[in-house]
Scaffold this motif. Structure first.
Motif, PDB file in Angstrom:
ATOM      1  N   MET A   1       0.927  -1.289   0.015  1.00 34.49           N
ATOM      2  CA  MET A   1       0.083   0.070   0.158  1.00 34.49           C
ATOM      3  C   MET A   1       1.057   1.237   0.250  1.00 34.49           C
ATOM      4  SD  MET A   1      -2.575   1.521   2.760  1.00 34.49           S
ATOM      5  CE  MET A   1      -1.239   2.051   3.772  1.00 34.49           C
ATOM      6  N   GLN A   2       0.402   2.247  -0.706  1.00 33.73           N
ATOM      7  CA  GLN A   2       1.223   3.569  -0.805  1.00 33.73           C
ATOM      8  C   GLN A   2       0.627   4.450   0.121  1.00 33.73           C
ATOM      9  OE1 GLN A   2       4.107   4.264  -2.346  1.00 33.73           O
ATOM     10  NE2 GLN A   2       4.428   1.946  -3.062  1.00 33.73           N
ATOM     11  N   SER A   3       1.195   4.950   1.040  1.00 33.82           N
ATOM     12  CA  SER A   3       0.623   6.092   2.070  1.00 33.82           C
ATOM     13  C   SER A   3       0.197   7.289   1.113  1.00 33.82           C
ATOM     14  CB  SER A   3       1.429   6.396   3.141  1.00 33.82           C
ATOM     15  OG  SER A   3       2.691   6.975   2.447  1.00 33.82           O
ATOM     16  N   GLU A   4       0.958   7.663  -0.025  1.00 32.76           N
ATOM     17  CA  GLU A   4       0.626   8.770  -0.689  1.00 32.76           C
ATOM     18  C   GLU A   4      -1.075   8.726  -1.186  1.00 32.76           C
ATOM     19  OE1 GLU A   4       4.717   8.002  -2.140  1.00 32.76           O
ATOM     20  OE2 GLU A   4       3.064   6.855  -1.234  1.00 32.76           O
ATOM     21  N   ARG A   5      -1.327   7.488  -1.660  1.00 35.22           N
ATOM     22  CA  ARG A   5      -2.780   7.499  -2.275  1.00 35.22           C
ATOM     23  C   ARG A   5      -3.591   7.693  -0.985  1.00 35.22           C
ATOM     24  NH1 ARG A   5      -0.001   3.445  -5.516  1.00 35.22           N
ATOM     25  NH2 ARG A   5      -0.690   1.964  -4.049  1.00 35.22           N
ATOM     26  N   LEU A   6      -3.468   6.919  -0.041  1.00 34.15           N
ATOM     27  CA  LEU A   6      -4.162   7.080   1.229  1.00 34.15           C
ATOM     28  C   LEU A   6      -4.452   8.350   1.675  1.00 34.15           C
ATOM     29  CD1 LEU A   6      -6.160   5.799   3.519  1.00 34.15           C
ATOM     30  CD2 LEU A   6      -3.896   5.353   4.669  1.00 34.15           C
ATOM     31  N   GLU A   7      -3.418   9.117   1.687  1.00 34.87           N
ATOM     32  CA  GLU A   7      -3.555  10.688   2.303  1.00 34.87           C
ATOM     33  C   GLU A   7      -4.315  11.486   1.296  1.00 34.87           C
ATOM     34  OE1 GLU A   7       0.716  11.499   2.497  1.00 34.87           O
ATOM     35  OE2 GLU A   7       0.733  10.203   4.934  1.00 34.87           O
TER      36      GLU A   7
ATOM     37  N   ASP B   1      -6.805  -0.641  -2.061  1.00 32.35           N
ATOM     38  CA  ASP B   1      -5.715   0.041  -2.715  1.00 32.35           C
ATOM     39  C   ASP B   1      -4.681  -1.310  -3.200  1.00 32.35           C
ATOM     40  OD1 ASP B   1      -3.618   2.565  -2.384  1.00 32.35           O
ATOM     41  OD2 ASP B   1      -2.513   0.902  -1.820  1.00 32.35           O
ATOM     42  N   GLY B   2      -4.109  -0.902  -4.256  1.00 33.14           N
ATOM     43  CA  GLY B   2      -3.208  -1.876  -4.720  1.00 33.14           C
ATOM     44  C   GLY B   2      -2.389  -1.438  -5.935  1.00 33.14           C
ATOM     45  N   GLN B   3      -1.291  -2.042  -6.295  1.00 37.65           N
ATOM     46  CA  GLN B   3      -0.566  -1.583  -7.209  1.00 37.65           C
ATOM     47  C   GLN B   3      -0.675  -2.195  -8.688  1.00 37.65           C
ATOM     48  OE1 GLN B   3       1.065   0.595  -5.470  1.00 37.65           O
ATOM     49  NE2 GLN B   3       2.941   0.436  -6.775  1.00 37.65           N
ATOM     50  N   LYS B   4      -0.569  -1.541  -9.756  1.00 37.08           N
ATOM     51  CA  LYS B   4      -1.026  -2.087 -10.982  1.00 37.08           C
ATOM     52  C   LYS B   4      -0.227  -3.456 -11.594  1.00 37.08           C
ATOM     53  CE  LYS B   4      -1.565   2.649 -12.842  1.00 37.08           C
ATOM     54  NZ  LYS B   4      -1.094   3.785 -14.046  1.00 37.08           N
ATOM     55  N   THR B   5       1.084  -3.227 -10.900  1.00 39.19           N
ATOM     56  CA  THR B   5       1.642  -4.621 -11.388  1.00 39.19           C
ATOM     57  C   THR B   5       1.354  -5.987 -10.294  1.00 39.19           C
ATOM     58  OG1 THR B   5       3.305  -4.085  -9.327  1.00 39.19           O
ATOM     59  CG2 THR B   5       3.892  -3.641 -11.793  1.00 39.19           C
TER      60      THR B   5
ATOM     61  N   LEU C   1      -8.566   6.679  -7.701  1.00 40.72           N
ATOM     62  CA  LEU C   1      -7.629   7.561  -7.521  1.00 40.72           C
ATOM     63  C   LEU C   1      -6.258   6.849  -8.030  1.00 40.72           C
ATOM     64  CD1 LEU C   1      -5.779  10.044  -6.333  1.00 40.72           C
ATOM     65  CD2 LEU C   1      -5.839   8.935  -4.220  1.00 40.72           C
ATOM     66  N   SER C   2      -5.530   7.374  -9.108  1.00 42.07           N
ATOM     67  CA  SER C   2      -4.366   7.110  -9.519  1.00 42.07           C
ATOM     68  C   SER C   2      -2.951   7.722  -9.014  1.00 42.07           C
ATOM     69  CB  SER C   2      -4.482   6.844 -11.055  1.00 42.07           C
ATOM     70  OG  SER C   2      -5.601   5.925 -11.698  1.00 42.07           O
ATOM     71  N   LYS C   3      -2.010   7.071  -8.550  1.00 43.46           N
ATOM     72  CA  LYS C   3      -0.961   7.510  -8.112  1.00 43.46           C
ATOM     73  C   LYS C   3       0.103   6.708  -7.724  1.00 43.46           C
ATOM     74  CE  LYS C   3       0.565  11.227  -4.691  1.00 43.46           C
ATOM     75  NZ  LYS C   3       0.977  12.202  -5.726  1.00 43.46           N
ATOM     76  N   ALA C   4       1.380   6.919  -8.119  1.00 45.16           N
ATOM     77  CA  ALA C   4       2.518   6.241  -7.611  1.00 45.16           C
ATOM     78  C   ALA C   4       2.251   4.859  -8.071  1.00 45.16           C
ATOM     79  CB  ALA C   4       2.701   6.102  -6.043  1.00 45.16           C
ATOM     80  N   HIS C   5       1.929   4.390  -9.291  1.00 46.91           N
ATOM     81  CA  HIS C   5       1.924   3.380 -10.008  1.00 46.91           C
ATOM     82  C   HIS C   5       0.757   2.228  -9.435  1.00 46.91           C
ATOM     83  CE1 HIS C   5       5.563   4.422 -12.172  1.00 46.91           C
ATOM     84  NE2 HIS C   5       5.959   4.635 -10.847  1.00 46.91           N
TER      85      HIS C   5
END
Length: 326
Positions: free
Chosen positions: A1-7, A101-105, A125-129
């Protein structure tokens, strides 16, 4: 999980965090949950190292449904991702937010595509791949609930456990090369759903077998697959587990990745852990991918090391007499 997307989701109002408990499913060590109020978060994960990590940080880790909302950190395995989304949707009060929340890969786009025809999916929301989105909890995903499978030889597995469709090739090779007799006390380190454990218990000489597995779902399967009074089951981090007394045999097919990238350090840590739990005359039987650099670690940890079998992808090593280190 990317904290940037959550924030970003919280700041932009894509997720209005409600009062009450929020369940966070399957965060991993390194995931930053500080954007959420810790006192209202319940971390739910069956992976023991992650469970212990978040418990040590002060998060509640025991189930306490129903929840006002949920955040699902999607795993790579699609069947497991589906089952977690279904579980969260059932555990959240009707209409409450289920955020994922998840990564594209790791396949988040495929999950989004499937959800569009099933739930009222909110803005993505799309951010940080990666991507984050939400939908209201309800019964629409009940058919995604994790269903057990019965595979060859009557083994039971669940979505998300390693090699859920069949015994993996490396474990089958290792099983075929185990000797007819093993020491009285044996540890299956990283036992999974119990394939190797059943093979171990079929050997002569075994009086006790400790199945050590960090993934709770896999261990629950092993309890059903290994019906033998000699078997003892441990939901534990293999790298920290210590048996009641030193053992004569360790058998293992250690993991070598937590993401798509190979991480030989995991196997190296398994070797170090095995050495510490073994009697002076102990023997380790280990299978690993041929390309992984374990030879030096085995030589440093044991007095004798030999390859006892291999195929095009895997090799099986026998290492005996652990070296004593401070």
């Amino acid at each position: 999980m990317q904290s940037e997307r959550l924030e970003r989701a919280l700041q932009d109002g894509l997720w209005a965090l409600p009062e009450g408990r929020t369940a966070v499913y399957r965060p991993r060590i390194g995931d930053d949950l500080s954007a959420l109020p810790k006192e209202r978060v319940v971390v739910l994960t069956g992976f023991k190292p992650d469970h212990d990590h978040f418990a040590a940080l002060g998060y509640a880790v025991e189930p306490a449904a129903p929840y006002a909302a949920a955040l699902v950190c999607l795993p790579r395995a699609r069947a497991h991702a589906r089952s977690l989304l279904a579980e969260a949707s059932a555990a959240v009060v009707p209409g409450g937010s289920v955020v994922f929340d998840g990564q594209k890969t790791d396949g988040v786009e495929a999950i989004i595509k499937e959800l569009r025809g099933l739930v009222a999916l909110g803005e993505v929301l799309s951010k940080a791949h990666g991507k984050l989105a939400s939908f209201p909890a309800g019964p629409e995903l009940a058919h995604w609930s994790g269903q057990e499978s019965q595979i060859e030889d009557g083994f039971v597995t669940l979505p998300g456990v390693f090699s859920a469709d069949a015994a993996d090739r490396g474990s089958m090779l290792l099983a075929s090369l185990l000797p007819a007799k093993l020491g009285p006390k044996v540890v299956d380190l990283g036992a999974g759903w119990g394939y190797l454990s059943r093979q171990i218990l079929a050997r002569d000489g075994v009086k006790r077998l400790d199945l050590v597995e960090a993934e709770r779902d896999a261990l629950d399967c092993a309890r059903r697959n290994v019906d033998d009074p000699r078997a003892q089951f441990h939901w534990a981090d293999a790298l920290k587990f210590r048996p009641e007394s030193l053992v004569e045999t360790v058998v293992m097919n250690p993991p070598f990745h937590t993401t798509r990238t190979a991480e030989p350090t995991l196997g190296l840590a398994f070797i170090a852990a095995a050495r510490k739990m073994m009697a002076p005359d102990g023997v380790l039987y280990m299978v690993a991918n041929r390309h992984l650099p374990y030879d030096d670690a085995l030589e440093a940890a044991f007095l004798t090391v030999e390859q006892i079998g291999a195929d095009s992808a895997f090799r099986v090593m026998r290492a005996a007499k652990p070296r004593r280190k401070s």
